[in-house]
Design a protein around this motif. Structure first.
Motif, PDB file in Angstrom:
ATOM      1  N   GLU A 146       0.834  -1.271   0.090  1.00  0.00           N
ATOM      2  CA  GLU A 146      -0.041  -0.073  -0.090  1.00  0.00           C
ATOM      3  C   GLU A 146       0.720   1.204  -0.110  1.00  0.00           C
ATOM      4  O   GLU A 146       0.355   2.522  -0.429  1.00  0.00           O
ATOM      5  CB  GLU A 146      -0.815   0.125   1.143  1.00  0.00           C
ATOM      6  CG  GLU A 146      -1.925  -1.070   1.095  1.00  0.00           C
ATOM      7  CD  GLU A 146      -2.649  -0.974   2.359  1.00  0.00           C
ATOM      8  OE1 GLU A 146      -2.718  -0.269   3.425  1.00  0.00           O
ATOM      9  OE2 GLU A 146      -3.644  -1.826   2.728  1.00  0.00           O
ATOM     10  N   ARG A 150       1.681   5.416  -6.571  1.00  0.00           N
ATOM     11  CA  ARG A 150       0.779   4.937  -7.571  1.00  0.00           C
ATOM     12  C   ARG A 150       0.955   5.567  -8.918  1.00  0.00           C
ATOM     13  O   ARG A 150       0.645   5.126  -9.853  1.00  0.00           O
ATOM     14  CB  ARG A 150      -0.595   5.164  -7.036  1.00  0.00           C
ATOM     15  CG  ARG A 150      -1.010   4.657  -5.663  1.00  0.00           C
ATOM     16  CD  ARG A 150      -0.795   3.139  -5.704  1.00  0.00           C
ATOM     17  NE  ARG A 150      -1.435   2.528  -4.365  1.00  0.00           N
ATOM     18  CZ  ARG A 150      -1.298   1.314  -4.210  1.00  0.00           C
ATOM     19  NH1 ARG A 150      -0.618   0.413  -4.977  1.00  0.00           N
ATOM     20  NH2 ARG A 150      -1.497   0.723  -3.055  1.00  0.00           N
ATOM     21  N   HIS A 151       1.469   6.844  -8.860  1.00  0.00           N
ATOM     22  CA  HIS A 151       1.846   7.386 -10.159  1.00  0.00           C
ATOM     23  C   HIS A 151       2.907   7.452 -10.493  1.00  0.00           C
ATOM     24  O   HIS A 151       4.029   7.513  -9.882  1.00  0.00           O
ATOM     25  CB  HIS A 151       1.386   8.829  -9.936  1.00  0.00           C
ATOM     26  CG  HIS A 151      -0.309   8.974  -9.672  1.00  0.00           C
ATOM     27  ND1 HIS A 151      -1.280   8.690 -10.403  1.00  0.00           N
ATOM     28  CD2 HIS A 151      -0.856   9.242  -8.445  1.00  0.00           C
ATOM     29  CE1 HIS A 151      -2.466   8.756  -9.805  1.00  0.00           C
ATOM     30  NE2 HIS A 151      -2.462   9.129  -8.554  1.00  0.00           N
ATOM     31  N   ARG A 155       6.466   8.015  -8.466  1.00  0.00           N
ATOM     32  CA  ARG A 155       7.427   6.771  -8.447  1.00  0.00           C
ATOM     33  C   ARG A 155       8.925   7.428  -8.774  1.00  0.00           C
ATOM     34  O   ARG A 155       9.956   7.061  -8.184  1.00  0.00           O
ATOM     35  CB  ARG A 155       6.974   5.862  -9.401  1.00  0.00           C
ATOM     36  CG  ARG A 155       5.880   4.826  -8.654  1.00  0.00           C
ATOM     37  CD  ARG A 155       6.000   3.459  -9.620  1.00  0.00           C
ATOM     38  NE  ARG A 155       5.705   3.725 -10.877  1.00  0.00           N
ATOM     39  CZ  ARG A 155       4.441   3.691 -11.311  1.00  0.00           C
ATOM     40  NH1 ARG A 155       3.377   3.505 -10.148  1.00  0.00           N
ATOM     41  NH2 ARG A 155       3.765   3.842 -12.338  1.00  0.00           N
ATOM     42  N   HIS A 200       5.114   9.412   1.311  1.00  0.00           N
ATOM     43  CA  HIS A 200       5.750   8.199   0.922  1.00  0.00           C
ATOM     44  C   HIS A 200       6.690   7.525   1.829  1.00  0.00           C
ATOM     45  O   HIS A 200       7.541   7.077   1.277  1.00  0.00           O
ATOM     46  CB  HIS A 200       6.131   8.027  -0.465  1.00  0.00           C
ATOM     47  CG  HIS A 200       5.112   8.161  -1.463  1.00  0.00           C
ATOM     48  ND1 HIS A 200       4.350   9.414  -1.837  1.00  0.00           N
ATOM     49  CD2 HIS A 200       3.961   7.523  -2.042  1.00  0.00           C
ATOM     50  CE1 HIS A 200       3.354   9.496  -2.517  1.00  0.00           C
ATOM     51  NE2 HIS A 200       2.963   8.102  -2.529  1.00  0.00           N
TER      52      HIS A 200
END
Length: 233
Positions: A146, A150-151, A155, A200
């Motif tokens: 998780e 995500r994008h 990243r 993150h």
């Protein structure tokens, strides 16, 4: 252009080197298929899966459809037969051990089965040690899925931050000593928003630990040079 999988399978029918390459490349696929039929990757079952993959190479024809679907079927059947000890009625046609070419297939598959079993044991131990280290940072191994960005843009920013931290000895030493991501310093060095890194934190910590410690298998899944996720299937 490179060969298609079907072309490589056809070549492997008469080439131990090509079979070797296929077994090496598709080890994750073979192990995953074995584990779907057997809850544990016992050596006998792993070897059965490797031999079934070699059998699939030897007997596959393009009109049979997808090679991987065909191989998955043969692997599952052979592993289930091994578990049931009912070879007499359900066993796939065996490779002929008296035939020199078949014996070569058996030898190559057996070597890979042993290597895969050893790697699986090493991978389990590595995950155990990595999980322990994550606990020191109040992060669970299960939470990492998780935590991944995500994008694509996010990243790239996070991977750049990890590389920057790993390449800066002073920053890395501070990270290890204080148990803290140097968000402001990284954001300034890379000209990115601090919030991206703050959001993150778990991913950044895991990536830095994986790439600064002795975790070669974990690094396959937290890569800094390409897509996440391990071997090709």
């Amino acid at each position: 252009m490179g060969q298609t999988l079907v072309e490589r399978v056809q070549a492997a029918k008469s080439s131990s080197a090509e079979l070797n390459a296929l077994l090496q490349e598709y080890r994750p696929f073979i192990l995953s298929t074995v584990l779907k039929s057997s809850p544990q990757a016992q050596e006998d079952y792993v070897q059965a899966g490797m031999l079934a993959f070699a059998q699939a190479v030897q007997s596959f024809e393009p009109e049979k459809g997808s090679f991987l679907s065909f191989a998955k079927l043969l692997i599952s059947r052979r592993v289930i037969d091994s578990i049931r000890r009912d070879a007499a009625s359900r066993e796939l046609p065996l490779l002929d051990a008296e035939n020199e070419e078949s014996q070569s297939f058996i030898d190559v598959a057996s070597q890979h089965a042993h290597r895969l079993q050893s790697e699986q044991e090493a991978r389990r131990e590595e995950i155990r040690l990595f999980t322990q280290e994550l606990r020191d940072w109040s992060i669970s191994f299960q939470a990492l899925a998780e935590a991944a960005p995500r994008h694509e843009s996010t990243r790239k920013a996070c991977k750049a931050a990890v590389r920057c931290l790993l390449e800066d000895a002073q920053m890395l030493e501070s990270f290890q000593r204080k148990h803290k991501i140097p968000v402001k310093a990284l954001a300034k060095a890379l000209s990115i928003k601090p919030k991206i890194l703050e959001d993150h934190r778990r991913y950044l910590v895991a990536a830095v630990l994986a790439h600064s410690g002795d975790y070669p298998y974990i690094r396959e899944y937290i890569r800094l040079d390409g897509p996440e996720g391990g071997g090709r299937q």
